[in-house]
Design a protein around this motif. Structure first.
Motif, mmCIF file in Angstrom:
data_model
loop_
_atom_site.group_PDB
_atom_site.id
_atom_site.type_symbol
_atom_site.label_atom_id
_atom_site.label_comp_id
_atom_site.label_asym_id
_atom_site.label_seq_id
_atom_site.Cartn_x
_atom_site.Cartn_y
_atom_site.Cartn_z
ATOM 1 N N MET A 59 0.847 -1.175 0.000
ATOM 2 C CA MET A 59 0.000 0.000 0.000
ATOM 3 C C MET A 59 0.893 1.239 0.000
ATOM 4 S SD MET A 59 -2.677 1.527 2.854
ATOM 5 C CE MET A 59 -3.056 -0.051 3.475
ATOM 6 N N THR A 60 0.531 2.199 -0.823
ATOM 7 C CA THR A 60 1.220 3.487 -0.883
ATOM 8 C C THR A 60 0.289 4.544 -0.331
ATOM 9 O OG1 THR A 60 2.429 2.799 -2.860
ATOM 10 C CG2 THR A 60 2.292 5.161 -2.426
ATOM 11 N N ARG A 61 0.815 5.447 0.445
ATOM 12 C CA ARG A 61 0.015 6.570 0.956
ATOM 13 C C ARG A 61 0.679 7.871 0.553
ATOM 14 N NH1 ARG A 61 -2.816 5.045 6.562
ATOM 15 N NH2 ARG A 61 -3.175 2.872 6.050
ATOM 16 N N MET A 62 -0.144 8.839 0.210
ATOM 17 C CA MET A 62 0.335 10.183 -0.113
ATOM 18 C C MET A 62 -0.413 11.149 0.777
ATOM 19 S SD MET A 62 0.437 10.154 -4.214
ATOM 20 C CE MET A 62 1.308 8.880 -5.087
ATOM 21 N N GLN A 63 0.236 12.229 1.124
ATOM 22 C CA GLN A 63 -0.406 13.220 1.970
ATOM 23 C C GLN A 63 -0.104 14.608 1.444
ATOM 24 O OE1 GLN A 63 0.480 12.756 6.111
ATOM 25 N NE2 GLN A 63 -0.636 14.577 6.706
ATOM 26 N N VAL A 64 -1.115 15.461 1.458
ATOM 27 C CA VAL A 64 -0.947 16.874 1.120
ATOM 28 C C VAL A 64 -1.503 17.700 2.270
ATOM 29 C CG1 VAL A 64 -1.132 16.399 -1.354
ATOM 30 C CG2 VAL A 64 -3.145 17.147 -0.094
ATOM 31 N N GLN A 65 -1.079 18.930 2.363
ATOM 32 C CA GLN A 65 -1.605 19.861 3.361
ATOM 33 C C GLN A 65 -2.063 21.127 2.643
ATOM 34 O OE1 GLN A 65 1.813 18.654 3.987
ATOM 35 N NE2 GLN A 65 0.823 16.938 4.990
ATOM 36 N N LEU A 66 -3.081 21.766 3.210
ATOM 37 C CA LEU A 66 -3.542 23.065 2.720
ATOM 38 C C LEU A 66 -3.754 23.961 3.930
ATOM 39 C CD1 LEU A 66 -5.375 20.796 0.767
ATOM 40 C CD2 LEU A 66 -5.287 22.933 -0.501
ATOM 41 N N ARG A 67 -3.341 25.216 3.813
ATOM 42 C CA ARG A 67 -3.535 26.201 4.872
ATOM 43 C C ARG A 67 -3.912 27.530 4.234
ATOM 44 N NH1 ARG A 67 -3.020 21.917 6.810
ATOM 45 N NH2 ARG A 67 -1.750 21.240 8.570
ATOM 46 N N SER A 68 -4.767 28.274 4.922
ATOM 47 C CA SER A 68 -5.198 29.567 4.389
ATOM 48 C C SER A 68 -4.012 30.519 4.291
ATOM 49 C CB SER A 68 -6.306 30.168 5.252
ATOM 50 O OG SER A 68 -5.858 30.325 6.585
ATOM 51 N N ILE A 69 -4.090 31.397 3.292
ATOM 52 C CA ILE A 69 -3.078 32.423 3.088
ATOM 53 C C ILE A 69 -3.638 33.708 3.672
ATOM 54 C CG2 ILE A 69 -1.747 33.737 1.393
ATOM 55 C CD1 ILE A 69 -2.106 31.341 -0.533
ATOM 56 N N GLY A 70 -3.014 34.210 4.706
ATOM 57 C CA GLY A 70 -3.497 35.405 5.398
ATOM 58 C C GLY A 70 -3.750 36.569 4.454
ATOM 59 N N GLY A 71 -4.862 37.273 4.695
ATOM 60 C CA GLY A 71 -5.200 38.441 3.895
ATOM 61 C C GLY A 71 -5.827 38.114 2.550
ATOM 62 N N THR A 72 -6.067 36.840 2.281
ATOM 63 C CA THR A 72 -6.695 36.429 1.027
ATOM 64 C C THR A 72 -7.787 35.417 1.350
ATOM 65 O OG1 THR A 72 -5.414 34.432 0.505
ATOM 66 C CG2 THR A 72 -4.404 36.546 -0.055
ATOM 67 N N GLY A 73 -8.536 35.047 0.349
ATOM 68 C CA GLY A 73 -9.499 33.969 0.502
ATOM 69 C C GLY A 73 -8.936 32.657 0.001
ATOM 70 N N ALA A 74 -7.654 32.644 -0.311
ATOM 71 C CA ALA A 74 -7.016 31.488 -0.927
ATOM 72 C C ALA A 74 -6.343 30.597 0.105
ATOM 73 C CB ALA A 74 -5.981 31.965 -1.950
ATOM 74 N N ALA A 75 -5.940 29.422 -0.337
ATOM 75 C CA ALA A 75 -5.174 28.493 0.487
ATOM 76 C C ALA A 75 -3.955 28.038 -0.293
ATOM 77 C CB ALA A 75 -6.024 27.289 0.870
ATOM 78 N N LEU A 76 -2.891 27.770 0.437
ATOM 79 C CA LEU A 76 -1.683 27.213 -0.153
ATOM 80 C C LEU A 76 -1.679 25.722 0.126
ATOM 81 C CD1 LEU A 76 1.087 27.723 -1.529
ATOM 82 C CD2 LEU A 76 2.047 27.889 0.778
ATOM 83 N N GLY A 77 -1.516 24.937 -0.920
ATOM 84 C CA GLY A 77 -1.437 23.492 -0.763
ATOM 85 C C GLY A 77 -0.037 23.035 -1.086
#
Length: 135
Positions: free
Chosen positions: A1-19
């Protein structure tokens, strides 16, 4: 079995997120003016289409190497159809063009083998479980 993981966090002052995954990053956002979106990055549908097409691009290279086919260029276009409420992806139309170095190469077989091996499109077509945990 292979597992992959990503993270996303909001970018301050925007409505966007960085992944990110490892050292690779991208910005996720909504269209400007939509629910606070600023248009700084890809929306979820675009990311799904990119995942389908990007995975296929990689598989074309893997399969070409296994078949001994040198590739000059690859073109993959993905058209994602979204319908309903809630909005769901109901179809992905994938157009593939592979230009080999040797015109006698069996490109039809290459594309078919890559399609059969494509993790993302096969996972989407078969459906995957999506479980949610809250912090």
């Amino acid at each position: 079995m292979t597992r992959m993981q990503v993270q996303l966090r909001s970018i301050g002052g925007t409505g966007a997120a960085l992944g990110w995954a490892g050292a690779h990053t991208l910005v996720v956002d909504r269209a400007e003016g939509r629910a606070g979106g600023t248009g700084l990055g890809f929306n979820g549908g675009e990311l799904l289409a990119l995942a389908i097409g990007g995975c296929l691009c990689n598989d074309l290279h893997y399969v070409a190497q296994a078949m001994g086919i040198a590739i000059e260029s690859i073109g993959v276009d993905v058209e994602l159809t979204l319908e309903g409420a809630p909005l769901l992806a109901t179809r992905a139309l994938v157009r593939v063009e592979v230009v080999p170095v040797d015109p006698a190469s069996d490109i039809v077989a290459l594309i078919e083998r890559a399609r059969q091996d494509s993790t993302v499109s096969n996972s989407v077509a078969r459906g995957i479980a999506v479980d949610f945990l809250t912090a």
